[in-house]
Design a protein around this motif. Structure first.
Motif, PDB file in Angstrom:
ATOM      1  N   ILE A 216      17.621  48.196  43.508  1.00 57.45           N
ATOM      2  CA  ILE A 216      17.848  46.775  43.296  1.00 57.45           C
ATOM      3  C   ILE A 216      18.896  46.278  44.274  1.00 57.45           C
ATOM      4  CG2 ILE A 216      17.267  46.950  40.848  1.00 57.45           C
ATOM      5  CD1 ILE A 216      20.247  46.896  40.189  1.00 57.45           C
ATOM      6  N   THR A 217      18.961  44.958  44.419  1.00 58.63           N
ATOM      7  CA  THR A 217      19.951  44.355  45.308  1.00 58.63           C
ATOM      8  C   THR A 217      21.238  44.064  44.531  1.00 58.63           C
ATOM      9  OG1 THR A 217      19.250  42.082  44.829  1.00 58.63           O
ATOM     10  CG2 THR A 217      18.084  43.255  46.607  1.00 58.63           C
ATOM     11  N   ALA A 218      22.294  43.795  45.273  1.00 59.39           N
ATOM     12  CA  ALA A 218      23.563  43.446  44.630  1.00 59.39           C
ATOM     13  C   ALA A 218      23.416  42.155  43.829  1.00 59.39           C
ATOM     14  CB  ALA A 218      24.659  43.301  45.684  1.00 59.39           C
ATOM     15  N   ALA A 219      22.620  41.213  44.355  1.00 59.87           N
ATOM     16  CA  ALA A 219      22.409  39.938  43.656  1.00 59.87           C
ATOM     17  C   ALA A 219      21.694  40.159  42.329  1.00 59.87           C
ATOM     18  CB  ALA A 219      21.606  38.986  44.539  1.00 59.87           C
ATOM     19  N   GLU A 220      20.692  41.045  42.322  1.00 59.83           N
ATOM     20  CA  GLU A 220      19.980  41.343  41.074  1.00 59.83           C
ATOM     21  C   GLU A 220      20.909  42.017  40.084  1.00 59.83           C
ATOM     22  OE1 GLU A 220      15.339  41.997  42.498  1.00 59.83           O
ATOM     23  OE2 GLU A 220      16.785  43.624  42.789  1.00 59.83           O
ATOM     24  N   ARG A 221      21.703  42.959  40.565  1.00 54.00           N
ATOM     25  CA  ARG A 221      22.651  43.643  39.674  1.00 54.00           C
ATOM     26  C   ARG A 221      23.583  42.645  39.006  1.00 54.00           C
ATOM     27  NH1 ARG A 221      27.710  44.771  40.775  1.00 54.00           N
ATOM     28  NH2 ARG A 221      27.394  44.717  43.045  1.00 54.00           N
ATOM     29  N   LYS A 222      24.134  41.738  39.791  1.00 53.93           N
ATOM     30  CA  LYS A 222      25.081  40.759  39.244  1.00 53.93           C
ATOM     31  C   LYS A 222      24.391  39.809  38.270  1.00 53.93           C
ATOM     32  CE  LYS A 222      28.015  40.850  43.373  1.00 53.93           C
ATOM     33  NZ  LYS A 222      28.458  40.081  44.572  1.00 53.93           N
TER      34      LYS A 222
ATOM     35  N   GLU B 112      25.190  39.609  34.258  1.00 54.37           N
ATOM     36  CA  GLU B 112      25.683  38.366  33.662  1.00 54.37           C
ATOM     37  C   GLU B 112      24.833  37.914  32.484  1.00 54.37           C
ATOM     38  OE1 GLU B 112      25.833  35.606  36.871  1.00 54.37           O
ATOM     39  OE2 GLU B 112      27.633  36.497  37.781  1.00 54.37           O
ATOM     40  N   ASP B 113      23.500  38.109  32.582  1.00 55.82           N
ATOM     41  CA  ASP B 113      22.655  37.633  31.472  1.00 55.82           C
ATOM     42  C   ASP B 113      22.451  38.687  30.387  1.00 55.82           C
ATOM     43  OD1 ASP B 113      20.610  39.381  32.318  1.00 55.82           O
ATOM     44  OD2 ASP B 113      19.517  37.829  33.401  1.00 55.82           O
ATOM     45  N   GLY B 114      23.095  39.859  30.536  1.00 49.22           N
ATOM     46  CA  GLY B 114      23.081  40.859  29.480  1.00 49.22           C
ATOM     47  C   GLY B 114      21.957  41.875  29.527  1.00 49.22           C
ATOM     48  N   ARG B 115      21.023  41.722  30.456  1.00 50.45           N
ATOM     49  CA  ARG B 115      19.929  42.692  30.515  1.00 50.45           C
ATOM     50  C   ARG B 115      20.403  44.053  31.025  1.00 50.45           C
ATOM     51  NH1 ARG B 115      15.210  39.302  33.503  1.00 50.45           N
ATOM     52  NH2 ARG B 115      17.031  38.232  34.399  1.00 50.45           N
ATOM     53  N   LEU B 116      21.418  44.023  31.869  1.00 47.47           N
ATOM     54  CA  LEU B 116      21.986  45.265  32.401  1.00 47.47           C
ATOM     55  C   LEU B 116      23.331  45.483  31.716  1.00 47.47           C
ATOM     56  CD1 LEU B 116      21.618  47.549  34.458  1.00 47.47           C
ATOM     57  CD2 LEU B 116      22.766  46.122  36.158  1.00 47.47           C
TER      58      LEU B 116
ATOM     59  N   VAL C 153      13.136  47.343  35.636  1.00 49.35           N
ATOM     60  CA  VAL C 153      13.385  46.467  36.786  1.00 49.35           C
ATOM     61  C   VAL C 153      12.147  45.643  37.121  1.00 49.35           C
ATOM     62  CG1 VAL C 153      13.804  46.452  39.277  1.00 49.35           C
ATOM     63  CG2 VAL C 153      15.238  47.832  37.781  1.00 49.35           C
ATOM     64  N   ASP C 154      10.961  46.266  37.078  1.00 50.14           N
ATOM     65  CA  ASP C 154       9.727  45.533  37.361  1.00 50.14           C
ATOM     66  C   ASP C 154       9.522  44.417  36.341  1.00 50.14           C
ATOM     67  OD1 ASP C 154       9.151  47.126  39.547  1.00 50.14           O
ATOM     68  OD2 ASP C 154       7.959  48.550  38.374  1.00 50.14           O
ATOM     69  N   GLU C 155       9.808  44.706  35.067  1.00 49.80           N
ATOM     70  CA  GLU C 155       9.677  43.694  34.016  1.00 49.80           C
ATOM     71  C   GLU C 155      10.638  42.532  34.264  1.00 49.80           C
ATOM     72  OE1 GLU C 155      10.263  45.489  30.238  1.00 49.80           O
ATOM     73  OE2 GLU C 155       8.644  46.943  30.472  1.00 49.80           O
ATOM     74  N   TRP C 156      11.878  42.874  34.607  1.00 44.72           N
ATOM     75  CA  TRP C 156      12.879  41.834  34.837  1.00 44.72           C
ATOM     76  C   TRP C 156      12.505  40.955  36.020  1.00 44.72           C
ATOM     77  CZ3 TRP C 156      17.765  45.450  34.343  1.00 44.72           C
ATOM     78  CH2 TRP C 156      17.883  45.850  33.008  1.00 44.72           C
ATOM     79  N   ARG C 157      11.974  41.554  37.059  1.00 43.61           N
ATOM     80  CA  ARG C 157      11.573  40.767  38.224  1.00 43.61           C
ATOM     81  C   ARG C 157      10.433  39.822  37.874  1.00 43.61           C
ATOM     82  NH1 ARG C 157      12.217  45.771  42.461  1.00 43.61           N
ATOM     83  NH2 ARG C 157      14.399  45.355  43.054  1.00 43.61           N
TER      84      ARG C 157
END
Length: 210
Positions: A100-106, A110-114, A150-154
């Motif tokens: 994943i990218t840094a933007a996706e991680r952040k 922030e939205d609680g999925r990670l 990750v695929d689901e989140w995308r």
């Protein structure tokens, strides 16, 4: 237990190797490097550089003349690796593990999925400034990896983005419609006002108000 062997060369060396299982590295070379740095930090400064990465694991190489230091260091490494599977995963490691990218991680943090496993504060090498960042539970990350989260989140993000675009387009259309309606009403009011004033002038000229 590490494999210990004596390497034949012009300068005899003592070598110990510690293979790291996939359950620990999660298939990430960045994670292996992070483990190396963590173990090195627990060793005395003079011997830290003797420990390195090798074939997905760690290897300790020291001169044959340093048998006492070698045995002590090998023992320290073995002890440090006992609970290494629980070592929290840092940002650059989770990005490599989950691809994943840094933007996706952040965003997902922030939205609680990670879910975060807490924060860690470190001092940048050679600098006085400290930085604080979130770390992640290895077992949680392993679960996310296994179930393809990750695929689901995308897919969710793509759907949300499309919905946001649709709403924005509708809002823009509604705004244009309201502005057009308001302008038409203003024109209509102006025309009515002009008509009323024109009628009063006629009354005045004909003397009907006297």
């Amino acid at each position: 237990m590490p494999k210990t062997k004596k390497k034949e060369s012009n300068d005899p060396e003592l070598i110990s190797e510690w293979p790291l299982p996939v359950a620990v590295t999660l298939g990430s070379g960045v994670r292996v490097k992070g483990i190396l740095q963590e173990i090195r930090s627990r060793l005395p400064s003079p011997v830290r550089k003797s420990l390195n990465m090798h074939a997905g694991g760690l290897i300790l190489v020291m001169p044959e003349t340093s048998k006492t230091a070698f045995r002590a260091t090998a023992s320290a490494v073995s002890s440090a690796l006992d609970d290494i599977a629980d070592l929290p995963i840092i940002p650059r490691e989770i990005e490599d593990i989950l691809t994943i990218t840094a933007a996706e991680r952040k965003r997902w943090l922030e939205d609680g999925r990670l879910p975060s496993a807490g924060t860690r504060t470190v001092r940048l090498q050679g600098r006085a400034r400290k930085i604080t960042f979130h770390v992640f539970d290895p077992r949680v990350v392993e679960d996310l990896l296994d179930r393809g989260a990750v695929d689901e989140w995308r897919e969710e993000d793509a759907a949300a983005k499309a919905e946001n675009r649709r709403r924005a387009a509708y809002q823009a259309k509604l705004t244009r419609s309201l502005k057009k309606k308001e302008k038409a009403e203003q024109t209509e009011r102006a025309e009515e006002a002009a008509t009323r004033l024109s009628g009063w002038d006629e009354f005045g000229r004909d003397g009907l108000l006297r």
